[in-house]
Design a protein around this motif. Structure first.
Motif, mmCIF file in Angstrom:
data_model
loop_
_atom_site.group_PDB
_atom_site.id
_atom_site.type_symbol
_atom_site.label_atom_id
_atom_site.label_comp_id
_atom_site.label_asym_id
_atom_site.label_seq_id
_atom_site.Cartn_x
_atom_site.Cartn_y
_atom_site.Cartn_z
ATOM 1 N N TRP A 129 -4.335 -35.818 3.358
ATOM 2 C CA TRP A 129 -4.898 -34.484 3.582
ATOM 3 C C TRP A 129 -3.958 -33.382 3.103
ATOM 4 O O TRP A 129 -4.401 -32.350 2.613
ATOM 5 C CB TRP A 129 -5.234 -34.305 5.059
ATOM 6 C CG TRP A 129 -6.487 -35.027 5.441
ATOM 7 C CD1 TRP A 129 -6.600 -36.345 5.811
ATOM 8 C CD2 TRP A 129 -7.818 -34.505 5.445
ATOM 9 N NE1 TRP A 129 -7.911 -36.658 6.054
ATOM 10 C CE2 TRP A 129 -8.682 -35.551 5.842
ATOM 11 C CE3 TRP A 129 -8.356 -33.255 5.169
ATOM 12 C CZ2 TRP A 129 -10.058 -35.386 5.966
ATOM 13 C CZ3 TRP A 129 -9.728 -33.078 5.281
ATOM 14 C CH2 TRP A 129 -10.568 -34.135 5.679
ATOM 15 N N GLU A 133 -3.890 -33.710 -1.012
ATOM 16 C CA GLU A 133 -5.189 -33.350 -1.576
ATOM 17 C C GLU A 133 -5.528 -31.892 -1.289
ATOM 18 O O GLU A 133 -6.122 -31.199 -2.117
ATOM 19 C CB GLU A 133 -6.279 -34.276 -1.037
ATOM 20 C CG GLU A 133 -6.142 -35.719 -1.485
ATOM 21 C CD GLU A 133 -6.081 -35.865 -2.992
ATOM 22 O OE1 GLU A 133 -7.008 -35.390 -3.686
ATOM 23 O OE2 GLU A 133 -5.088 -36.438 -3.497
ATOM 24 N N ASN A 179 -13.689 -32.280 -0.661
ATOM 25 C CA ASN A 179 -12.265 -32.619 -0.716
ATOM 26 C C ASN A 179 -11.868 -33.548 0.421
ATOM 27 O O ASN A 179 -10.761 -34.084 0.430
ATOM 28 C CB ASN A 179 -11.408 -31.348 -0.660
ATOM 29 C CG ASN A 179 -10.072 -31.518 -1.361
ATOM 30 O OD1 ASN A 179 -10.029 -31.783 -2.563
ATOM 31 N ND2 ASN A 179 -8.979 -31.386 -0.616
ATOM 32 N N SER A 222 -9.335 -37.002 0.266
ATOM 33 C CA SER A 222 -8.204 -36.925 1.201
ATOM 34 C C SER A 222 -8.100 -38.203 2.021
ATOM 35 O O SER A 222 -7.012 -38.779 2.176
ATOM 36 C CB SER A 222 -8.377 -35.717 2.138
ATOM 37 O OG SER A 222 -8.363 -34.511 1.416
#
Length: 271
Positions: free
Chosen positions: A135, A138, A207, A211
């Motif tokens: 996380w 990304e 996203n 992640s």
């Protein structure tokens, strides 16, 4: 102005504008948080490895957690939640093969036997720590990085190329923290991985998917290498590594069919 028949509209990036220099400073701050806090916290706790639950907590989980807080604090301050977390520039559906192969490599690469001997608390801490990696990186590079490049008007092929290269170059910092000359090879491999995660973001439209995949991929690699050095070599470790050449070959062969037909901007294939 009218939109071409098959053209996918390009959404505007809302929120504040960010210069390349400011983005570079944010990335440096992100790295400093991981490196400096990691060194200080590990030294304070007298931990220098990740073979125990306590080691994972103090050398990975806490410093990486701080980096995640920083990353998403920056995103909130910029007002970029939507452009970072949502990707409105789709690719053709066959590109789902990228996350599918990554997921297969993850499942094959996890050293389940060795992990079972470590206990559930170790597994949970390692899972959380590697998700922090996913996380954080990304959010910073496929989130903020891609948004910055798009905001400056780069074509999507350039966005794919530069966001992946930046991701790789940042990992050269490992040369100064024990990585040695191997950091150069790692940076090249990481750049390729960055492109895979970029395509995962595009095809999923989120996203969050890349992640989670990123974190699980690192979890898989660590269970067979760095974390479990006190165990026998695990043949499944080669699965995540084999995913790279397989995906490279597929993407080279089908590079011209990544973008939907009639799209206005350039192909997502780095060139």
């Amino acid at each position: 102005m009218t939109t071409a028949k098959h053209e996918v509209p390009t959404p505007a990036v809302t929120g504040r504008r960010l210069t390349y220099l400011t983005f570079a400073l944010i990335v440096v701050a992100y790295l400093a948080i991981i490196k400096i806090s990691g060194t200080l916290i590990a030294g304070w706790a007298d931990e220098d490895d990740t073979l125990t639950t306590r080691g994972v907590v103090f050398t990975m989980l806490i410093p990486l957690g701080l980096s995640v807080v920083f990353t998403y604090g920056v995103i909130a301050a910029l007002g970029w939640w939507r452009p970072v977390m949502k990707d409105d520039r789709p690719v053709n559906r066959w590109v789902w093969v990228v996350p599918a192969i990554l997921l297969g490599a993850i499942l094959l690469g996890i050293n389940y036997s060795a992990l079972s001997e470590k206990g559930w608390l170790f597994i949970v801490c390692l899972l959380i720590a590697t998700q922090f990696v996913g996380w954080g990186e990304e959010g910073m590079f496929r989130g903020i990085g891609v948004t910055v490049l798009r905001q400056h008007g780069l074509r999507e092929g350039q966005v794919a190329l530069w966001s992946s290269l930046i991701f790789g170059v940042v990992h050269l910092s490992n040369a100064f923290t024990g990585g040695g000359s191997g950091a150069i090879a790692q940076a090249a491999i990481v750049s390729i991985a960055g492109y895979f995660f970029y395509l995962t973001r595009r095809v999923s439209g989120s996203n969050a998917v890349n992640s989670v995949m990123h974190g699980l991929f690192d979890f898989s690699l660590l269970t067979g290498t760095v974390i479990l050095l006190d165990q026998q070599a695990y043949v499944g470790t080669f699965a995540p590594l084999l995913a790279y050449p397989i995906l490279v070959i597929i993407l080279l062969v089908r590079r011209k069919s990544i973008e939907p037909a009639g799209r206005a901007d350039a192909t997502a294939t780095p060139s």
